[in-house]
Design a protein around this motif. Structure first.
Motif, PDB file in Angstrom:
ATOM      1  N   MET A  85       0.817  -1.196   0.000  1.00 53.63           N
ATOM      2  CA  MET A  85       0.000   0.000   0.000  1.00 53.63           C
ATOM      3  C   MET A  85       0.856   1.252   0.000  1.00 53.63           C
ATOM      4  O   MET A  85       0.461   2.274  -0.511  1.00 53.63           O
ATOM      5  CB  MET A  85      -0.897  -0.014   1.228  1.00 53.63           C
ATOM      6  N   ALA A  86       2.032   1.172   0.604  1.00 55.81           N
ATOM      7  CA  ALA A  86       2.805   2.398   0.657  1.00 55.81           C
ATOM      8  C   ALA A  86       4.271   2.071   0.766  1.00 55.81           C
ATOM      9  O   ALA A  86       4.655   0.945   1.042  1.00 55.81           O
ATOM     10  CB  ALA A  86       2.356   3.215   1.848  1.00 55.81           C
ATOM     11  N   LEU A 129      -5.413  -0.050  12.157  1.00 56.52           N
ATOM     12  CA  LEU A 129      -6.348  -0.421  13.202  1.00 56.52           C
ATOM     13  C   LEU A 129      -7.579  -0.973  12.530  1.00 56.52           C
ATOM     14  O   LEU A 129      -8.251  -0.276  11.819  1.00 56.52           O
ATOM     15  CB  LEU A 129      -6.699   0.808  14.041  1.00 56.52           C
ATOM     16  N   SER A 130      -7.796  -2.239  12.708  1.00 66.35           N
ATOM     17  CA  SER A 130      -8.850  -2.857  11.918  1.00 66.35           C
ATOM     18  C   SER A 130      -9.892  -3.501  12.799  1.00 66.35           C
ATOM     19  O   SER A 130      -9.573  -4.229  13.720  1.00 66.35           O
ATOM     20  CB  SER A 130      -8.254  -3.928  11.027  1.00 66.35           C
ATOM     21  N   PRO A 131     -11.173  -3.232  12.497  1.00 66.29           N
ATOM     22  CA  PRO A 131     -12.221  -3.882  13.258  1.00 66.29           C
ATOM     23  C   PRO A 131     -12.163  -5.399  13.188  1.00 66.29           C
ATOM     24  O   PRO A 131     -12.644  -6.078  14.059  1.00 66.29           O
ATOM     25  CB  PRO A 131     -13.504  -3.379  12.597  1.00 66.29           C
ATOM     26  N   VAL A 165     -17.192  -8.142  11.630  1.00 64.57           N
ATOM     27  CA  VAL A 165     -15.993  -8.926  11.948  1.00 64.57           C
ATOM     28  C   VAL A 165     -15.984 -10.152  11.054  1.00 64.57           C
ATOM     29  O   VAL A 165     -16.950 -10.923  11.039  1.00 64.57           O
ATOM     30  CB  VAL A 165     -15.985  -9.346  13.431  1.00 64.57           C
ATOM     31  N   ARG A 166     -14.926 -10.289  10.299  1.00 59.87           N
ATOM     32  CA  ARG A 166     -14.873 -11.412   9.367  1.00 59.87           C
ATOM     33  C   ARG A 166     -14.877 -12.742  10.120  1.00 59.87           C
ATOM     34  O   ARG A 166     -14.225 -12.866  11.162  1.00 59.87           O
ATOM     35  CB  ARG A 166     -13.592 -11.323   8.527  1.00 59.87           C
ATOM     36  N   PRO A 167     -15.579 -13.747   9.603  1.00 61.64           N
ATOM     37  CA  PRO A 167     -15.611 -15.042  10.304  1.00 61.64           C
ATOM     38  C   PRO A 167     -14.233 -15.683  10.398  1.00 61.64           C
ATOM     39  O   PRO A 167     -14.000 -16.519  11.263  1.00 61.64           O
ATOM     40  CB  PRO A 167     -16.566 -15.894   9.464  1.00 61.64           C
ATOM     41  N   THR A 201     -11.466  -0.098   8.245  1.00 64.92           N
ATOM     42  CA  THR A 201     -12.814  -0.178   8.806  1.00 64.92           C
ATOM     43  C   THR A 201     -13.724  -1.069   7.962  1.00 64.92           C
ATOM     44  O   THR A 201     -13.965  -0.791   6.785  1.00 64.92           O
ATOM     45  CB  THR A 201     -13.426   1.231   8.909  1.00 64.92           C
ATOM     46  N   TYR A 202     -14.216  -2.113   8.586  1.00 64.42           N
ATOM     47  CA  TYR A 202     -15.148  -3.036   7.921  1.00 64.42           C
ATOM     48  C   TYR A 202     -16.564  -2.636   8.321  1.00 64.42           C
ATOM     49  O   TYR A 202     -16.938  -2.736   9.489  1.00 64.42           O
ATOM     50  CB  TYR A 202     -14.910  -4.477   8.382  1.00 64.42           C
ATOM     51  N   PHE A 203     -17.353  -2.200   7.352  1.00 63.68           N
ATOM     52  CA  PHE A 203     -18.753  -1.868   7.627  1.00 63.68           C
ATOM     53  C   PHE A 203     -19.637  -3.037   7.203  1.00 63.68           C
ATOM     54  O   PHE A 203     -19.490  -3.572   6.099  1.00 63.68           O
ATOM     55  CB  PHE A 203     -19.179  -0.631   6.824  1.00 63.68           C
ATOM     56  N   ASN A 251      -5.197   2.300  -8.381  1.00 69.80           N
ATOM     57  CA  ASN A 251      -5.969   1.069  -8.379  1.00 69.80           C
ATOM     58  C   ASN A 251      -5.053  -0.136  -8.207  1.00 69.80           C
ATOM     59  O   ASN A 251      -4.168  -0.373  -9.018  1.00 69.80           O
ATOM     60  CB  ASN A 251      -6.759   0.957  -9.695  1.00 69.80           C
ATOM     61  N   LYS A 252      -5.253  -0.856  -7.103  1.00 68.09           N
ATOM     62  CA  LYS A 252      -4.388  -2.012  -6.809  1.00 68.09           C
ATOM     63  C   LYS A 252      -4.850  -3.273  -7.524  1.00 68.09           C
ATOM     64  O   LYS A 252      -4.237  -4.326  -7.365  1.00 68.09           O
ATOM     65  CB  LYS A 252      -4.344  -2.237  -5.296  1.00 68.09           C
ATOM     66  N   ASP A 253      -5.919  -3.154  -8.260  1.00 70.37           N
ATOM     67  CA  ASP A 253      -6.397  -4.271  -9.073  1.00 70.37           C
ATOM     68  C   ASP A 253      -6.001  -3.989 -10.530  1.00 70.37           C
ATOM     69  O   ASP A 253      -6.347  -2.926 -11.051  1.00 70.37           O
ATOM     70  CB  ASP A 253      -7.919  -4.353  -8.938  1.00 70.37           C
TER      71      ASP A 253
HETATM   72  O1  BG6 Z   1      -7.193  -7.799   5.834  1.00 69.37           O
HETATM   73  P1  BG6 Z   1      -7.005  -6.397   6.281  1.00 69.37           P
HETATM   74  O2  BG6 Z   1      -5.687  -6.158   6.889  1.00 69.37           O
HETATM   75  O3  BG6 Z   1      -8.114  -5.941   7.133  1.00 69.37           O
HETATM   76  O4  BG6 Z   1      -6.995  -5.507   5.009  1.00 69.37           O
HETATM   77  C1  BG6 Z   1      -8.025  -5.507   4.110  1.00 69.37           C
HETATM   78  C2  BG6 Z   1      -7.617  -4.785   2.854  1.00 69.37           C
HETATM   79  O5  BG6 Z   1      -7.273  -3.473   3.175  1.00 69.37           O
HETATM   80  C3  BG6 Z   1      -6.933  -2.655   2.089  1.00 69.37           C
HETATM   81  O6  BG6 Z   1      -6.447  -1.455   2.573  1.00 69.37           O
HETATM   82  C4  BG6 Z   1      -5.867  -3.234   1.258  1.00 69.37           C
HETATM   83  O7  BG6 Z   1      -5.686  -2.429   0.133  1.00 69.37           O
HETATM   84  C5  BG6 Z   1      -6.210  -4.628   0.877  1.00 69.37           C
HETATM   85  O8  BG6 Z   1      -5.175  -5.156   0.099  1.00 69.37           O
HETATM   86  C6  BG6 Z   1      -6.470  -5.433   2.136  1.00 69.37           C
HETATM   87  O9  BG6 Z   1      -6.709  -6.757   1.835  1.00 69.37           O
END
Ligand code: BG6
Length: 310
Positions: free
Chosen positions: A1-2, A10-12, A83-85, A167-169, A188-190
């Motif tokens: 990403m960078a 910080l991910s939910p 929250v992903r399973p 953030t996962y909504f 675009n990363k795709d």
């Molecule tokens: O699985 P994570 O760490 O929550 O990240 C989800 C996605 O977050 C995005 O920021 C990235 O560009 C994706 O490549 C990544 O899969």
């Protein structure tokens, strides 16, 4: 990403996992700071500690100390986060694997607010050799979840890093859409995340018709997410200049239909050494002022505002 040397994420969904370098029992400290009415430290999944925030107006949030992850934000009993399973709460997944400590809690007119703290230590220094101090504040209002992160460089040398709130909504991905990105430069990363394609967003409304993994640069201070489930969520930010939209589509077949990620990000953060003498690396051996740069990243923050339409 960078390209910068470190990403603070910080991910939910991220499982917060126990790490070994720092055998401090945060539970003792945490329990002194909790207040049974609005901030409670409980045992979450995988025996990890989580802080439960309860607002007098009825909303609720949960924050795992491991990873500093907000895993739940309920308004009117409905969880707006996902929250992903496949999230792992075993305490050993080596991702965002730092235990934050709860250093403060407040009750502002019935709205709970907690502050988490993270400092470097031997384990952290083995991965990224800088001294820093991070504060992460989470505030819950009737229909607003606000977060603020402050990073202070307590090292003798400046550093750079990247930041993203993954953030996962909760959403119906096929019906979800985001407004506010028109005109932004895109990376675009795709299809190739290592060679993102530069472009410009031309759409008023960005949707998730399939796999989406795209960075948007210089985004406005407000984006609007329609989660396709009857909620409009306003994502406000201060100092988060970038954003990422992500949906894995068939790459995560079990749940891709049930969420979208709208991530506040800041691809480039340059943090010079703190000018606060209390935060300098060693109070006993103060550095010569000429070595110091007096620039700090402060006041990054994101506020989610929810407006339900029925
Ligand atoms: O699985 P994570 O760490 O929550 O990240 C989800 C996605 O977050 C995005 O920021 C990235 O560009 C994706 O490549 C990544 O899969």
């Amino acid at each position: 990403m960078a390209t910068a040397p470190m990403t603070w994420s910080l991910s939910p969904t991220t499982s917060a996992v126990r790490f070994n370098w720092f055998d401090v029992d945060f539970s003792a400290m945490a329990s002194e700071i909790e207040n049974a009415d609005y901030v409670k430290v409980t045992q979450g999944l995988g025996d990890l500690q989580k802080v439960v925030l309860t607002c007098v107006h009825g909303s609720e949030a949960e924050v795992y100390l491991y990873g500093g992850c907000v895993t739940s934000w309920k308004v009117d009993g409905k969880d707006l986060l996902f929250v992903r399973p496949d999230a792992v709460f075993t305490g050993y997944k080596p991702i965002r694997n730092m235990n934050w400590s709860l250093v403060n809690s407040e009750n502002v007119e019935g709205n709970p607010c907690i502050t988490l703290e993270l400092r470097d230590g031997p384990y952290c220094r083995s991965m990224w050799d800088y001294s820093f101090h991070a504060l992460y504040k989470v505030t819950l209002d009737r229909n607003t979840l606000s977060t603020e992160i402050k990073i202070t460089n307590t090292d003798e040398k400046p550093f750079s890093f990247t930041t993203a709130l993954h953030t996962y909504f909760r959403a119906s991905a096929v019906e979800a859409s985001v407004r506010g990105l028109k005109g932004c430069k895109t990376l675009n990363k795709d299809p190739d995340p290592k060679n993102p394609v530069e472009g410009k967003e031309e759409r008023d409304v960005v949707t998730f018709p399939g796999f989406v993994d795209c960075i948007f640069l210089d985004v406005p201070s407000e984006l609007n997410l329609d989660n396709g489930l009857g909620d409009l969520i306003t994502i406000k930010n201060t100092n988060w200049s970038d954003a990422v939209l992500w949906n894995p589509h068939l790459a995560i077949e079990s749940c891709y239909k049930d969420f979208v990620c709208v991530e506040n990000a800041k691809l480039f953060n340059d943090v010079a050494v703190s000018q606060d003498p209390n935060l300098l690396p060693s109070a006993d051996a103060p550095l010569h002022p000429k070595k110091l740069h007096f620039l700090q990243l402060r006041d990054s923050g994101v506020t989610y505002r929810l407006g339900c339409f029925i």
